[in-house]
Design a protein around this motif. Sequence first.
Motif, PDB file in Angstrom:
ATOM      1  N   PHE A 149     -68.368  68.918  34.437  1.00 56.56           N
ATOM      2  CA  PHE A 149     -67.383  68.611  33.392  1.00 56.56           C
ATOM      3  C   PHE A 149     -65.987  68.463  34.015  1.00 56.56           C
ATOM      4  CE2 PHE A 149     -70.108  71.606  30.546  1.00 56.56           C
ATOM      5  CZ  PHE A 149     -71.164  70.708  30.594  1.00 56.56           C
ATOM      6  N   ALA A 150     -65.711  69.293  35.033  1.00 54.52           N
ATOM      7  CA  ALA A 150     -64.416  69.215  35.714  1.00 54.52           C
ATOM      8  C   ALA A 150     -64.267  67.893  36.459  1.00 54.52           C
ATOM      9  CB  ALA A 150     -64.245  70.393  36.672  1.00 54.52           C
ATOM     10  N   ALA A 151     -65.372  67.389  37.015  1.00 52.51           N
ATOM     11  CA  ALA A 151     -65.331  66.089  37.694  1.00 52.51           C
ATOM     12  C   ALA A 151     -65.012  64.983  36.692  1.00 52.51           C
ATOM     13  CB  ALA A 151     -66.652  65.821  38.395  1.00 52.51           C
ATOM     14  N   THR A 152     -65.621  65.061  35.523  1.00 56.97           N
ATOM     15  CA  THR A 152     -65.310  64.095  34.465  1.00 56.97           C
ATOM     16  C   THR A 152     -63.841  64.198  34.086  1.00 56.97           C
ATOM     17  OG1 THR A 152     -67.577  64.169  33.604  1.00 56.97           O
ATOM     18  CG2 THR A 152     -65.868  63.383  32.110  1.00 56.97           C
ATOM     19  N   ASP A 153     -63.341  65.424  33.931  1.00 55.99           N
ATOM     20  CA  ASP A 153     -61.920  65.630  33.624  1.00 55.99           C
ATOM     21  C   ASP A 153     -61.036  64.920  34.646  1.00 55.99           C
ATOM     22  OD1 ASP A 153     -62.529  67.296  31.464  1.00 55.99           O
ATOM     23  OD2 ASP A 153     -62.246  69.151  32.611  1.00 55.99           O
ATOM     24  N   HIS A 154     -61.402  65.067  35.922  1.00 57.08           N
ATOM     25  CA  HIS A 154     -60.557  64.523  36.987  1.00 57.08           C
ATOM     26  C   HIS A 154     -60.476  63.005  36.892  1.00 57.08           C
ATOM     27  CE1 HIS A 154     -58.516  65.066  40.887  1.00 57.08           C
ATOM     28  NE2 HIS A 154     -58.992  63.856  41.150  1.00 57.08           N
ATOM     29  N   LEU A 155     -61.623  62.356  36.707  1.00 59.81           N
ATOM     30  CA  LEU A 155     -61.616  60.897  36.623  1.00 59.81           C
ATOM     31  C   LEU A 155     -60.922  60.416  35.353  1.00 59.81           C
ATOM     32  CD1 LEU A 155     -65.175  60.054  37.982  1.00 59.81           C
ATOM     33  CD2 LEU A 155     -62.988  59.730  39.136  1.00 59.81           C
ATOM     34  N   ALA A 156     -61.134  61.123  34.258  1.00 59.02           N
ATOM     35  CA  ALA A 156     -60.438  60.767  33.022  1.00 59.02           C
ATOM     36  C   ALA A 156     -58.924  60.896  33.200  1.00 59.02           C
ATOM     37  CB  ALA A 156     -60.925  61.635  31.867  1.00 59.02           C
ATOM     38  N   GLY A 157     -58.511  61.904  33.961  1.00 65.23           N
ATOM     39  CA  GLY A 157     -57.095  62.103  34.219  1.00 65.23           C
ATOM     40  C   GLY A 157     -56.476  61.005  35.067  1.00 65.23           C
ATOM     41  N   LEU A 158     -57.310  60.261  35.800  1.00 67.17           N
ATOM     42  CA  LEU A 158     -56.830  59.125  36.587  1.00 67.17           C
ATOM     43  C   LEU A 158     -56.737  57.860  35.742  1.00 67.17           C
ATOM     44  CD1 LEU A 158     -58.896  59.606  39.878  1.00 67.17           C
ATOM     45  CD2 LEU A 158     -56.503  60.250  39.467  1.00 67.17           C
ATOM     46  N   GLY A 159     -57.134  57.945  34.482  1.00 69.76           N
ATOM     47  CA  GLY A 159     -57.088  56.786  33.601  1.00 69.76           C
ATOM     48  C   GLY A 159     -58.408  56.074  33.429  1.00 69.76           C
ATOM     49  N   CYS A 160     -59.494  56.638  33.971  1.00 66.07           N
ATOM     50  CA  CYS A 160     -60.810  56.015  33.809  1.00 66.07           C
ATOM     51  C   CYS A 160     -61.286  56.198  32.364  1.00 66.07           C
ATOM     52  CB  CYS A 160     -61.820  56.630  34.777  1.00 66.07           C
ATOM     53  SG  CYS A 160     -61.411  56.356  36.513  1.00 66.07           S
ATOM     54  N   ARG A 161     -61.587  55.093  31.720  1.00 67.38           N
ATOM     55  CA  ARG A 161     -62.007  55.145  30.323  1.00 67.38           C
ATOM     56  C   ARG A 161     -63.522  55.135  30.171  1.00 67.38           C
ATOM     57  NH1 ARG A 161     -57.745  50.770  27.665  1.00 67.38           N
ATOM     58  NH2 ARG A 161     -55.816  51.835  28.340  1.00 67.38           N
ATOM     59  N   ARG A 162     -64.220  54.795  31.246  1.00 69.24           N
ATOM     60  CA  ARG A 162     -65.684  54.804  31.233  1.00 69.24           C
ATOM     61  C   ARG A 162     -66.138  55.699  32.380  1.00 69.24           C
ATOM     62  NH1 ARG A 162     -69.806  52.169  29.032  1.00 69.24           N
ATOM     63  NH2 ARG A 162     -71.722  51.815  30.229  1.00 69.24           N
ATOM     64  N   ILE A 163     -67.057  56.609  32.088  1.00 66.92           N
ATOM     65  CA  ILE A 163     -67.532  57.565  33.096  1.00 66.92           C
ATOM     66  C   ILE A 163     -69.025  57.340  33.316  1.00 66.92           C
ATOM     67  CG2 ILE A 163     -67.812  59.987  33.723  1.00 66.92           C
ATOM     68  CD1 ILE A 163     -64.882  59.126  33.559  1.00 66.92           C
ATOM     69  N   VAL A 164     -69.404  57.162  34.573  1.00 63.22           N
ATOM     70  CA  VAL A 164     -70.791  56.926  34.956  1.00 63.22           C
ATOM     71  C   VAL A 164     -71.189  57.967  36.003  1.00 63.22           C
ATOM     72  CG1 VAL A 164     -72.409  55.274  35.974  1.00 63.22           C
ATOM     73  CG2 VAL A 164     -70.523  54.451  34.533  1.00 63.22           C
ATOM     74  N   TYR A 165     -72.364  58.553  35.831  1.00 58.92           N
ATOM     75  CA  TYR A 165     -72.904  59.484  36.824  1.00 58.92           C
ATOM     76  C   TYR A 165     -74.078  58.814  37.542  1.00 58.92           C
ATOM     77  CZ  TYR A 165     -70.339  63.790  35.817  1.00 58.92           C
ATOM     78  OH  TYR A 165     -69.361  64.750  35.723  1.00 58.92           O
ATOM     79  N   VAL A 166     -74.087  58.933  38.861  1.00 65.19           N
ATOM     80  CA  VAL A 166     -75.190  58.433  39.681  1.00 65.19           C
ATOM     81  C   VAL A 166     -75.681  59.603  40.516  1.00 65.19           C
ATOM     82  CG1 VAL A 166     -75.915  56.778  41.436  1.00 65.19           C
ATOM     83  CG2 VAL A 166     -74.176  56.120  39.736  1.00 65.19           C
ATOM     84  N   GLY A 167     -76.859  60.110  40.188  1.00 62.94           N
ATOM     85  CA  GLY A 167     -77.391  61.289  40.866  1.00 62.94           C
ATOM     86  C   GLY A 167     -78.760  61.042  41.459  1.00 62.94           C
ATOM     87  N   THR A 168     -79.026  61.668  42.588  1.00 58.82           N
ATOM     88  CA  THR A 168     -80.312  61.546  43.270  1.00 58.82           C
ATOM     89  C   THR A 168     -80.988  62.901  43.360  1.00 58.82           C
ATOM     90  OG1 THR A 168     -79.618  59.645  44.600  1.00 58.82           O
ATOM     91  CG2 THR A 168     -81.413  60.965  45.473  1.00 58.82           C
TER      92      THR A 168
END
Length: 281
Positions: free
Chosen positions: A78-97
């Motif tokens: 959730f903190a990673a999402t917060d960080h990207l949202a704080g940079l102005g990213c309006r779309r969040i995508v997770y890519v996990g292996t």
Amino acid sequence: MDEPAIIEEILSGGVAGTLLRRADAMTGVVVLGGSSGRVDVARARLFAREGASALALRWFGGEGQVPGICEIPLETFFAATDHLAGLGCRRIVYVGTSKGAEAALLAAVHDPRIDAVAAISPTSVVWGNIGPGRDGISWPERSSWTLKGVPLPFVPTEPNWRASHVDGLVSYRGLFEHCLASFEQEADRAAIPVEAISAKLVLVAGGDDALWPSLDCARSIVRRREDAGKTTRLVSSPDAGHRILLPGETTPRSALHAHGGNDHADARLGRDAWELIRGLL
């Protein structure tokens, strides 16, 4: 016109890893590696070249973090999402292996800000820890994850399981299949509630995965989401293994356990999946 620069930053503290930041990016991608602990900067660069800001997250094993995949707080993601949202990213995508796919699916269950997930070599259930917790102890077995300090239900493993081998390396697939069959009630409780995911979902799995039955798990996810009226894209190949290679990747094979598949099949499946994954951006 020149392409906007990609700025590479090393992050530490509450959000750790390597950030490939673009000033023009409207999409942020969180890249989660598996149990090797590798911070997958090369994969993050793929997404940065596609116009996203991409964060190759270190989610265990770093300074101040749990040393193993043992009771990792989902709040890490959730903190990673917060960080990207704080940079102005309006779309969040997770890519996990692998274990990162397990984390990405769980994050999407509990964080509606995540718009899309690509789960590569996924599982459909929560498993126990791999390595030690904050106490430095690996056994007795505990959940891989916590939410608000509470461990998530998990499928236990069989300590007396007799290992099989592929290409001279231990194959764990039989262990995971055995545990799913032997601990049915625990598996039901530990099922990742993919029906609750609002994000778009792309699954990538090889039928020759020697680490765990990722294709069976992916098909289970597709069926359960279909029953809930939700669509899921699955890209698979019968001869690909656990280590799926996206275009240009040369990720080495593990020297500790069998992956299955082969370089050609793993790369072909990665190429087939790439257009769908790019589409999530």
